[in-house]
Design an enzyme around this catalytic site. Structure first.
Site, mmCIF file in Angstrom:
data_model
loop_
_atom_site.group_PDB
_atom_site.id
_atom_site.type_symbol
_atom_site.label_atom_id
_atom_site.label_comp_id
_atom_site.label_asym_id
_atom_site.label_seq_id
_atom_site.Cartn_x
_atom_site.Cartn_y
_atom_site.Cartn_z
ATOM 1 C CG ASP A 16 -2.095 0.984 1.160
ATOM 2 O OD1 ASP A 16 -2.332 1.440 0.048
ATOM 3 O OD2 ASP A 16 -2.861 0.671 2.266
ATOM 4 N N GLY A 17 0.398 2.184 -0.500
ATOM 5 C CA GLY A 17 1.010 3.582 -0.347
ATOM 6 C C GLY A 17 1.708 4.160 -1.785
ATOM 7 N N GLY A 19 0.192 5.692 -4.422
ATOM 8 C CA GLY A 19 -0.303 6.840 -4.762
ATOM 9 C C GLY A 19 0.162 7.933 -3.643
ATOM 10 N NE ARG A 20 -1.318 6.401 1.250
ATOM 11 C CZ ARG A 20 -1.544 5.653 1.936
ATOM 12 N NH1 ARG A 20 -1.191 6.026 3.496
ATOM 13 N NH2 ARG A 20 -1.746 4.577 1.761
ATOM 14 N NE ARG A 29 -4.050 6.747 -7.557
ATOM 15 C CZ ARG A 29 -4.065 6.640 -6.200
ATOM 16 N NH1 ARG A 29 -3.820 7.666 -5.474
ATOM 17 N NH2 ARG A 29 -4.183 5.265 -5.665
ATOM 18 C CG HIS A 33 0.123 2.248 -9.568
ATOM 19 N ND1 HIS A 33 -0.063 1.950 -7.996
ATOM 20 C CD2 HIS A 33 -1.072 2.874 -9.857
ATOM 21 C CE1 HIS A 33 -1.287 2.197 -7.857
ATOM 22 N NE2 HIS A 33 -1.869 2.872 -8.583
ATOM 23 C CB SER A 61 -8.426 -5.767 -3.974
ATOM 24 O OG SER A 61 -9.227 -4.726 -4.184
ATOM 25 C CG ASN A 64 -7.464 -2.596 -6.068
ATOM 26 O OD1 ASN A 64 -6.560 -3.153 -6.125
ATOM 27 N ND2 ASN A 64 -7.906 -1.695 -5.296
HETATM 28 C C1 FPP Z 1 -1.830 0.345 -3.213
HETATM 29 O O1 FPP Z 1 -1.523 1.672 -3.454
HETATM 30 C C2 FPP Z 1 -1.347 -0.378 -4.358
HETATM 31 C C3 FPP Z 1 -2.158 -1.272 -5.429
HETATM 32 C C4 FPP Z 1 -3.738 -0.961 -5.417
HETATM 33 C C5 FPP Z 1 -1.674 -1.780 -6.388
HETATM 34 C C6 FPP Z 1 -0.077 -2.643 -6.177
HETATM 35 C C7 FPP Z 1 0.259 -3.064 -7.363
HETATM 36 C C8 FPP Z 1 1.657 -2.888 -7.679
HETATM 37 C C9 FPP Z 1 2.814 -2.577 -6.556
HETATM 38 C C10 FPP Z 1 2.338 -3.025 -8.991
HETATM 39 C C11 FPP Z 1 1.855 -4.267 -9.543
HETATM 40 C C12 FPP Z 1 2.347 -5.465 -9.029
HETATM 41 C C13 FPP Z 1 3.005 -6.494 -9.630
HETATM 42 C C14 FPP Z 1 3.001 -7.673 -8.635
HETATM 43 C C15 FPP Z 1 3.728 -6.248 -10.753
HETATM 44 P P1 FPP Z 1 -2.504 2.862 -3.511
HETATM 45 O O2 FPP Z 1 -2.751 2.997 -5.193
HETATM 46 O O3 FPP Z 1 -3.747 2.347 -2.583
HETATM 47 O O4 FPP Z 1 -1.745 3.879 -2.884
HETATM 48 P P2 FPP Z 1 -2.328 5.043 -1.852
HETATM 49 O O5 FPP Z 1 -3.203 4.622 -0.673
HETATM 50 O O6 FPP Z 1 -1.126 5.764 -1.312
HETATM 51 O O7 FPP Z 1 -3.288 6.080 -2.725
#
Ligand code: FPP
Length: 228
Positions: A16-17, A19-20, A29, A33, A61, A64
């Site tokens: 998680d994180g 985006g931040r 964003r 990623h 998820s 998502n």
């Molecule tokens: C959460 O950060 C992250 C996700 C929803 C996606 C996770 C995906 C990756 C790390 C990239 C792809 C993965 C692989 C295995 C290649 P957020 O967007 O919710 O961040 P925030 O809470 O700060 O907005």
């Protein structure tokens, strides 16, 4: 079984994180990623070096899909590129890819890519990398319970035998980055006796040293599984 000082065999991470991380840098964003994918690469390598048999990563998820279409497309694109570009690295590091969740419902090109990657890495032995894609634990449990019922009996054993993770070692440690303290529908059954570890570090900043710190703390915990 791998014998390692920390004693953990299977670690799962809620990454998680992203985006931040991007927002802090005034970046879009998707840049977060992308940096998140780099962290995945480094951590998967470290998992093998630290003697883990399995690592499960929450990549997308079943909830998502509520994100803007552009971000969903960016995430799927990154996933496809990751699988394509890292297949050779998986072979070099003896990493067996596994995908959990309702991934067969994804776009046909993604499904074909995954099928190919699963086949190409199926003989690898050192570390299993399970990527949770279109995954939700409640959905997994409903599917497992239905499969158990179809074979006659619902019990803890028959549900467990039908989970997406049935062929993996028991979950030892669940890590969530970025300061959020919840499970967000991830590995609910498997977490019954897992140790939980929360860190404020944002996922793109999570390093092998952070993984090592989590495993060191795991090694110091007293797991009693309900006993004394
Ligand atoms: C959460 O950060 C992250 C996700 C929803 C996606 C996770 C995906 C990756 C790390 C990239 C792809 C993965 C692989 C295995 C290649 P957020 O967007 O919710 O961040 P925030 O809470 O700060 O907005």
């Amino acid at each position: 079984m791998t014998v390692s000082g920390h004693g953990a065999r299977h670690v799962a991470i809620i990454m998680d994180g992203n985006g931040r991380w991007a927002k802090k840098r005034m970046l879009p964003r998707v840049a977060g990623h992308k940096a998140g994918v780099e962290a995945v690469r480094t951590i998967v390598r470290a998992a093998g070096e630290l003697g883990l048999e399995a690592m499960t990563l929450y990549a997308f998820s079943s909830e998502n899909w509520k994100r803007p279409e552009e971000e969903v497309n960016d995430l799927m694109g990154l996933m496809k590129r990751f699988i394509l570009s890292d297949l050779d690295e998986f072979a070099a590091n003896d990493v067996k890819l596994k995908v959990i969740g309702n991934w067969r419902a994804l776009a046909p090109d993604v499904v074909a890519l995954i099928d190919n990657a699963l086949e190409r890495t199926s003989g690898n032995k050192r570390t299993t990398l399970a990527v949770a894609l279109n995954y939700g634990a409640q959905d997994e449990l409903v599917r497992a319970a239905n499969a158990a019922a179809a074979n006659g009996k619902i019990s803890a054993e028959t549900i467990e035998a039908n989970l997406d993770t049935a062929d993996m070692p028991p979950l030892d440690l669940l890590i969530r980055t970025s300061g959020e303290v919840r499970l967000s529908n991830f590995l609910l059954w498997q977490s019954a006796y897992a140790e939980l570890y929360f860190t404020d570090t944002l996922w793109p900043d999570f390093t092998p040293a952070d993984l090592k710190a989590a495993l060191d703390q795991f090694a110091r915990r007293d797991r009693r599984y309900g006993g004394l």
